[in-house]
Each structure stands twice: as C-alpha cells, then as structure tokens.
Scaffold this active site. Structure first.
Site, short mmCIF file in Angstrom:
data_model
loop_
_atom_site.label_atom_id
_atom_site.label_comp_id
_atom_site.label_asym_id
_atom_site.label_seq_id
_atom_site.Cartn_x
_atom_site.Cartn_y
_atom_site.Cartn_z
N ASN A 110 1.08 -1.22 0.05
CA ASN A 110 0.06 -0.07 -0.13
C ASN A 110 1.00 1.16 0.13
OD1 ASN A 110 -0.58 1.97 2.57
ND2 ASN A 110 -0.10 -0.11 3.30
N PHE A 114 -2.11 8.07 4.29
CA PHE A 114 -2.83 8.62 5.51
C PHE A 114 -4.21 9.27 4.82
CE2 PHE A 114 0.85 9.27 8.41
CZ PHE A 114 1.23 8.06 8.55
N ASN A 244 5.68 -1.54 11.59
CA ASN A 244 5.01 -0.91 10.44
C ASN A 244 5.30 -1.86 9.16
OD1 ASN A 244 3.24 0.90 8.82
ND2 ASN A 244 3.96 2.41 9.89
#
Length: 352
Positions: A110, A114, A244
C-alpha cells in the site's frame, strides 16, 4: 459460519481492486451496531497500563482509519482496535491506484498516505461510541498531514493529543509509514524527543498522560533500533508497536508499479526478529505490540513468545476472513494447554 459466509463473499470482493474491496467491506461492516462481544476465556486476559484487555488480539491501524466499523471489530472478537492513522486535517492521501494484493504471498502493498476525514470527524465518532459504552478497547494512531512542513510536524502530534488523547485507551505515534515523505526521520532519538516534548506541553497540567506508544519501521538498522529503545525508556513511553510495513519487498518479486509498504505473510519473520531484539535489549521493561504477518494462532503465539504482550493483524483478516480472531483465540488456548501455560501473559518472552 463467518468463515463460510466470507468464503462466498470473497470471490466477489476480489473481483475489485484492493482499495475498492476495502471500501465495500467497511461500508458493510459499518452497519453492525455496538453490541455484544464473544466470550473470552480468562486465560487470554491481559492487563497493561492499568487497563484490562479481554484478549491480546487487536486490529492493526490502517483497516479502519475513520472509526466507522468499531461495532464489527467488537462483534468478531478483537480485544482492542487501533484506529487511524488520524491526521489533524482531512486529506485525500496519495493518488490511486495505491493498494495491491500479492495473492500468492498473502500480502498487500500500500501507498495510501494517510487518507482520512481528519481528527474532528473521527473524534466526534469516538465520542458517540463512548456514550454507547463500547466494550472493546480503543487505541488511536496519530500521524501528521502530508503538507505539514517539517518544522511543524511535532505541532500536528500535539494538536491530535489535545483533541483526542482523552478519547483513547492508548495512543500510538506513527513515525514509520513509508508513504508520507520524510516521516521516518522522526524515528531518530532527537526527533522523538521533539515530538514528545510537544505532546507533553499539549496536555493540561492536571491531566494524566495517557499510555503513549511509538510505532517503528522494520527497516531500521540494529544499532538504530537499540538507540530508539533506549530513548523510549528514557521518555517513559508506554510501549513500542513493532512493526509497520516494510519497503524491503524483493522476496515477493514486487514491481516498480507497486511502490509502498509491504504487509502480510512476508513480513512475519522480520517482525518477529524485531520483537525479539526489542524484548532482549530492554529486558522486557517496555511492552510490545507485535504486528506483521499474523494469520493464525501459531503466528500470534510465536510473536508473544518472542516478547510481544499483545498482537495485531490486518492483512490476515483480508485473506482469511472475519472468523480469524475467534480461530486464533481457540488456537491460542490449544497451544497454551500444550505448553502448560496458565495465562497468555506467562507465554511472553519464553522463546529460546
């Protein structure tokens, strides 16, 4: 039943690109009201920061950026949900296409950047949830707006804390997304100190600092991770979210057309090694939420045995379906019984 239903729906969803399927799924899940949650065996209970969690399994940030489907996360059995990433102002994110499935590896890439409605809309939604006495524990993941100049990034985190800090059971400071230019430099200890000084100044003088965690990238050099852990302890942070998405995607034969952060099965071993290093270096003094490649009870259990206090998943849910949280919890009990472990907290850090 959930698995069977998803087995019927998934071929339909996978006809769409990954982001469109995500939007359709959230639209359906958002219709589920806050209500009953499944029973959790007491052996799975976790107590952190003076907060009781019914089980150690959480929804990772990114799945529900705007807190629209909390009723669903409670209904399918998560112990907590990390909502966001939330930014101070609404923003569209990066241009589409920006999410890709890599099915043969049960992975996603991805480069969302945000996208979201901004803190005022999300805060209002969470305030309504609190009035409904939502049972699931809620973490909120904070990030800066893309167009915020570097000298004002710390102010973005402070603004988020002022508006939303009191609404969350815990806060996660996201300084590790690879999809916001320049964000990962804020993992450096001196930059971390700048952020947390701004956050502390944003808290009312008579208020309690909520549990604040920092979310780190899996692409850090070992020496850098050690310095960050030392800084986190010095700043009295409540924990570390490890980790992450990764930009190291050679193992999935990624293409230049799919630039962004890789999640899912290929991240699992990298995440577990990072959990293990943090736990070993800190002597278990700082709680870890382990994220990366969790799609089975064995995945979750081994993250916990590596040193995680709790775990989160996102990509696994897309491939395995909404029955996954309950399947993981049943599997955890089985694995604990196999090992003679009386509570999930006893399993933390027991891997050789």
């Amino acid at each position: 039943m959930l698995d069977a239903l998803y087995g019927l729906v998934r071929p339909f969803l996978f006809q769409f690109d990954a982001e469109t399927a995500h939007r359709i799924t959230l639209a359906m899940l958002s219709t589920i009201p806050v209500g009953a949650s499944p029973f959790d065996p007491p052996e799975l209970a976790v107590r952190l920061w003076g907060i009781d969690f019914a089980n150690p399994l959480g929804l990772a940030a990114g799945m529900d950026k705007d807190a629209v489907a909390v009723g669903a996360w409670q209904a399918i059995g998560f112990g907590f949900a990390e909502l966001g990433t939330v930014t101070p102002r609404a923003q569209p994110g990066n241009p589409r296409p920006r999410v890709w499935r890599i099915r043969e590896h049960r992975a996603l890439v991805n480069s969302l950047g945000f996208p979201g409605e901004g803190m005022e809309a999300v805060a209002a939604r969470i305030e309504r949830l609190r009035r409904q006495r939502v049972r699931i524990r809620l973490g909120i993941n904070f990030g800066p707006n893309k167009d915020t100049p570097p000298e004002r990034v710390a102010e973005d985190y402070a603004a988020l804390m002022r508006r939303m800090g009191a609404l969350a059971d815990f806060i996660v400071i996201n300084v590790s997304s690879p999809n916001t230019p320049g964000l990962r430099v804020w993992q450096q200890p001196e930059r971390m100190r700048e952020i947390f000084a701004a956050i502390d100044s944003a808290l009312p003088a008579d208020s309690r600092r909520p549990p604040i965690l920092i979310k780190l990238a899996p692409d850090l050099a070992s020496d850098d991770l050690v310095r960050i852990c030392d800084t986190a302890i010095d700043l009295e942070l409540a924990g570390i979210v490890a980790c992450n998405t990764t930009i190291q995607s050679d193992q999935v034969d990624n293409t230049t057309a799919r630039q962004g952060g890789l999640s899912g099965r290929p991240l699992r071993e990298r995440a577990r090694a990072m959990i293990r290093q943090i736990y070993a270096h800190t002597g278990g003094r700082i709680p870890i939420i382990g994220v990366g490649g969790v799609a089975s009870a064995e995945d979750a259990y081994e993250h916990i045995r590596a040193g995680a206090s709790m775990v989160e998943l996102y990509t696994g849910l897309i491939y395995e379906g909404p029955g996954l949280p309950e399947a993981i919890k049943r599997g955890l009990i089985r694995l604990m019984n196999r090992d003679g472990v009386r509570s999930i907290t006893e399993a933390r850090g027991t891997a050789p």
